[in-house]
Scaffold this active site. Structure first.
Site, PDB file in Angstrom:
ATOM      1  N   ASP A  98       0.854  -1.187   0.000  1.00 23.21           N
ATOM      2  CA  ASP A  98       0.000   0.000   0.000  1.00 23.21           C
ATOM      3  C   ASP A  98       0.890   1.236   0.000  1.00 23.21           C
ATOM      4  O   ASP A  98       1.870   1.298   0.752  1.00 23.21           O
ATOM      5  CB  ASP A  98      -0.852  -0.012   1.291  1.00 23.21           C
ATOM      6  N   ASP A 201      -3.533   4.471  -2.216  1.00 25.74           N
ATOM      7  CA  ASP A 201      -4.631   4.913  -1.361  1.00 25.74           C
ATOM      8  C   ASP A 201      -5.254   6.198  -1.933  1.00 25.74           C
ATOM      9  O   ASP A 201      -4.530   7.108  -2.364  1.00 25.74           O
ATOM     10  CB  ASP A 201      -4.051   5.179   0.039  1.00 25.74           C
ATOM     11  N   GLU A 250      -6.999   2.872  -5.510  1.00 30.31           N
ATOM     12  CA  GLU A 250      -8.289   3.023  -4.840  1.00 30.31           C
ATOM     13  C   GLU A 250      -8.877   4.326  -5.399  1.00 30.31           C
ATOM     14  O   GLU A 250      -8.492   5.409  -4.987  1.00 30.31           O
ATOM     15  CB  GLU A 250      -8.124   3.134  -3.324  1.00 30.31           C
ATOM     16  N   HIS A 311     -11.103  -3.869   3.846  1.00 31.04           N
ATOM     17  CA  HIS A 311     -11.033  -3.574   5.276  1.00 31.04           C
ATOM     18  C   HIS A 311     -11.865  -2.350   5.668  1.00 31.04           C
ATOM     19  O   HIS A 311     -11.857  -1.976   6.841  1.00 31.04           O
ATOM     20  CB  HIS A 311      -9.570  -3.359   5.663  1.00 31.04           C
ATOM     21  N   ASP A 312     -12.538  -1.735   4.711  1.00 25.51           N
ATOM     22  CA  ASP A 312     -13.323  -0.528   4.994  1.00 25.51           C
ATOM     23  C   ASP A 312     -14.833  -0.759   4.906  1.00 25.51           C
ATOM     24  O   ASP A 312     -15.610   0.177   5.153  1.00 25.51           O
ATOM     25  CB  ASP A 312     -12.982   0.590   3.995  1.00 25.51           C
TER      26      ASP A 312
HETATM   27  C1  NOJ Z   1      -8.633   4.348   2.298  1.00 26.55           C
HETATM   28  C2  NOJ Z   1      -8.174   3.253   3.196  1.00 26.55           C
HETATM   29  O1  NOJ Z   1      -8.567   2.023   2.649  1.00 26.55           O
HETATM   30  C3  NOJ Z   1      -8.799   3.523   4.545  1.00 26.55           C
HETATM   31  O2  NOJ Z   1      -8.635   2.444   5.425  1.00 26.55           O
HETATM   32  C4  NOJ Z   1      -8.198   4.784   5.075  1.00 26.55           C
HETATM   33  O3  NOJ Z   1      -8.825   5.113   6.294  1.00 26.55           O
HETATM   34  C5  NOJ Z   1      -8.368   5.949   4.096  1.00 26.55           C
HETATM   35  N1  NOJ Z   1      -8.079   5.574   2.745  1.00 26.55           N
HETATM   36  C6  NOJ Z   1      -7.444   7.082   4.454  1.00 26.55           C
HETATM   37  O4  NOJ Z   1      -6.113   6.725   4.180  1.00 26.55           O
END
Ligand code: NOJ
Length: 519
Positions: A98, A201, A250, A311-312
């Protein structure tokens, strides 16, 4: 078409805190991952993507990086990382890490220096502005995680700094060429250590309106600004100083056309995570329409990436459960959908087990944004064998273990040919075996309401994938002549054996998905 490594096989996302804890402190670590590489390879994926393991105060569990070129002691050392890369490569697994370029931690030395005074040499590495004329934040931009401005006032220097996420995550200033160069060097640091690619990210945040104009109802000024595309090309050029590497972004934007623009020119991202797809309702028509749209927008250059959890976001088995038992069945269907479509499937750790979200009692909540349930540790062994840490840890796990861990753990599923794990292994083995499931064309086929059917074709090989998004039985009613007789290659249902099938009469079970080989 010659496929690249990241097109052929699935990519497995590891959230290091929750995967496997070798040190016994209750938090997963790099050694724990090394110990489990044989398992990962046995699932049939071709690569791992590691969520951040860099030194961090953990305000956002590692997405607040205090040093981009080291390992947080809770996860291990750089030597452990090197060992992980070597051991993964030995097993034919690529390693993706990442990269968090939009913001650092407020504890990063760069920010400390930037914050020290208005004259600091690194002042302009972050985004500082005077208060608005009447006082208050410089513009109307809002931060993620709760409601509030994306700006925090710094008493000492009398200015605000920008943070798209927590105040502990100040945004780097990508208008500054020194910042860009420093972040490119971070990429080179990990590329030299042998990583095969990066997950970037919140890539859309890397270009904002340099004038800091207010967000408007129809136009956001705080992301996805046109400069993003040149910035991405320069990032790609750095990565291409090395052989055979990959970039997945992402891209957290909800306009498929804009999303496609990050991957459709061939000189920006290789893959973009599609959050429109992730957020779709569990509905065959909606899924078909969105898939068709993206496939059309992507054109012949862009290669899709498919995923339904990370994970989000809540896990598939919890998010889409309709009636008791349907959660696990739907986790299998989701695995089949994402792995059978043209594109690269991503598997978030634990989805191959059909794990549900964990129950988090109020006194165990640790995340600022309610994401603890999907981050619960992986159960490796029954508690009767391994105690309350279920093989994840010998200590106190940092988050509660999922319910039903004794039944859902890796060891139990490994021994059961009807388990979700056994199904996912068969699925990924089939994909690895059948060219048409990798590079083959994809075309949706009209069918009964509640079903989504598509064809994968390649060099005379034809496969039909039929997915039942309802909790009732549905007869396959193909409106198009694809032939009547077929072989069932694989079903999500343990009750349906491989072998000949009659497509005119076939009825899918509730939540069932089938791959047929057409004659
Ligand atoms: C996306 C990440 O997947 C998430 O876990 C994070 O909180 C935010 N970006 C900020 O970096």
């Amino acid at each position: 078409m010659e496929l690249r490594w990241w097109q052929r096989r699935a990519i497995y996302q590891i959230y290091p805190r929750s995967f496997a804890d070798a040190s016994g402190d209750g938090v997963g670590d790099l050694r724990g991952i090394v110990d489990r590489l044989d398992y990962i390879a046995s699932v049939g994926v071709g690569a791992i993507w590691l969520s951040p393991f860099y030194p961090s105060p953990m305000a956002d569990f590692g997405y607040d990086v205090a040093d981009y070129t080291d390992v947080d002691p809770v996860f291990g050392t750089l030597d452990d990382f090197d060992e992980l890369v070597e051991q993964a490569h030995r097993r034919g697994l690529r390693v993706v890490v990442d990269w968090v370029p939009n913001h650092s931690s407020d504890q990063h030395p760069w920010f400390k220096e930037s914050r020290a005074s208005r004259d600091s040499a690194r002042r302009d590495w972050y985004v500082w502005r005077d208060p608005a004329p009447g006082g208050g934040p410089p513009n109307n931009w809002e931060r993620a995680f709760g409601i509030g401005p994306a700006w925090t006032f710094d008493e000492q220097s009398g200015q605000y700094y920008l943070h798209s996420f927590l105040p502990q995550q100040p945004d780097l200033n990508w208008e500054n060429a020194e910042v860009e160069a420093a972040m490119h060097d971070v990429l080179r640091f990990w590329l030299r250590r042998g990583v095969d690619g990066f997950r970037i990210d919140v890539i859309q945040k890397l270009a904002k309106d340099p004038e800091l104009g207010d967000n408007e109802p129809e136009l956001r000024h705080d992301e996805d600004w046109p400069a993003i595309h040149d910035r991405l090309r320069r990032i790609r050029a750095v990565v291409h100083e090395f052989d055979d590497r990959m970039l997945v972004g992402e891209v957290y934007i909800f306009d498929l056309r804009r999303l496609a623009s990050y991957v459709s020119t061939g000189d920006e991202l290789d893959l973009a995570h599609n959050f429109v797809f992730l957020h779709l309702p569990w509905d065959a028509q909606a899924i078909r329409a969105s898939v068709d749209d993206f496939v059309e927008l992507a054109g012949s250059i862009a290669w899709p990436a498919w995923f339904l959890s990370n994970h989000d976001h809540p896990r598939v088995a919890s998010r889409f459960a309709a009636v008791p038992g349907s959660g696990e069945r739907r986790a299998r269907l989701a695995a089949l959908l994402t792995a059978a479509m043209r594109g690269t499937p991503f598997v978030y750790q634990g989805e191959e087990l059909g794990l549900p979200d964990a129950e988090i009692p109020p006194d165990r909540v640790v995340d600022v944004d309610g994401r603890d349930p999907e981050r619960a540790p992986i159960p490796w062994q029954p508690s009767s064998v391994a105690g309350p840490g279920v093989g994840f840890t010998s200590g106190e796990p940092w988050l509660p273990i999922v319910a039903d861990a004794d039944r859902l753990c890796v060891e139990a599923q490994d021994a059961d040919p009807d388990s979700t794990l056994a199904f996912v292994r068969r699925l990924l083995a089939l994909r690895a075996d059948v060219e048409a499931l990798q590079g083959g064309s994809q075309r949706s086929v009209d069918t009964a309401p509640g079903l989504f059917c598509f064809l994968r074709e390649d060099d005379g090989a034809r496969l039909l994938v039929a997915l039942n998004f309802t909790s009732g039985s549905v007869q396959l009613a193909l409106s198009e002549e694809v032939g009547d007789s077929a072989e069932v290659e694989l079903s999500t249902s343990p009750r349906r054996a491989p072998g000949p099938a009659d497509l005119r009469t076939l009825e899918l079970e509730p939540d069932e998905g089938i791959v047929f080989r057409l004659r």
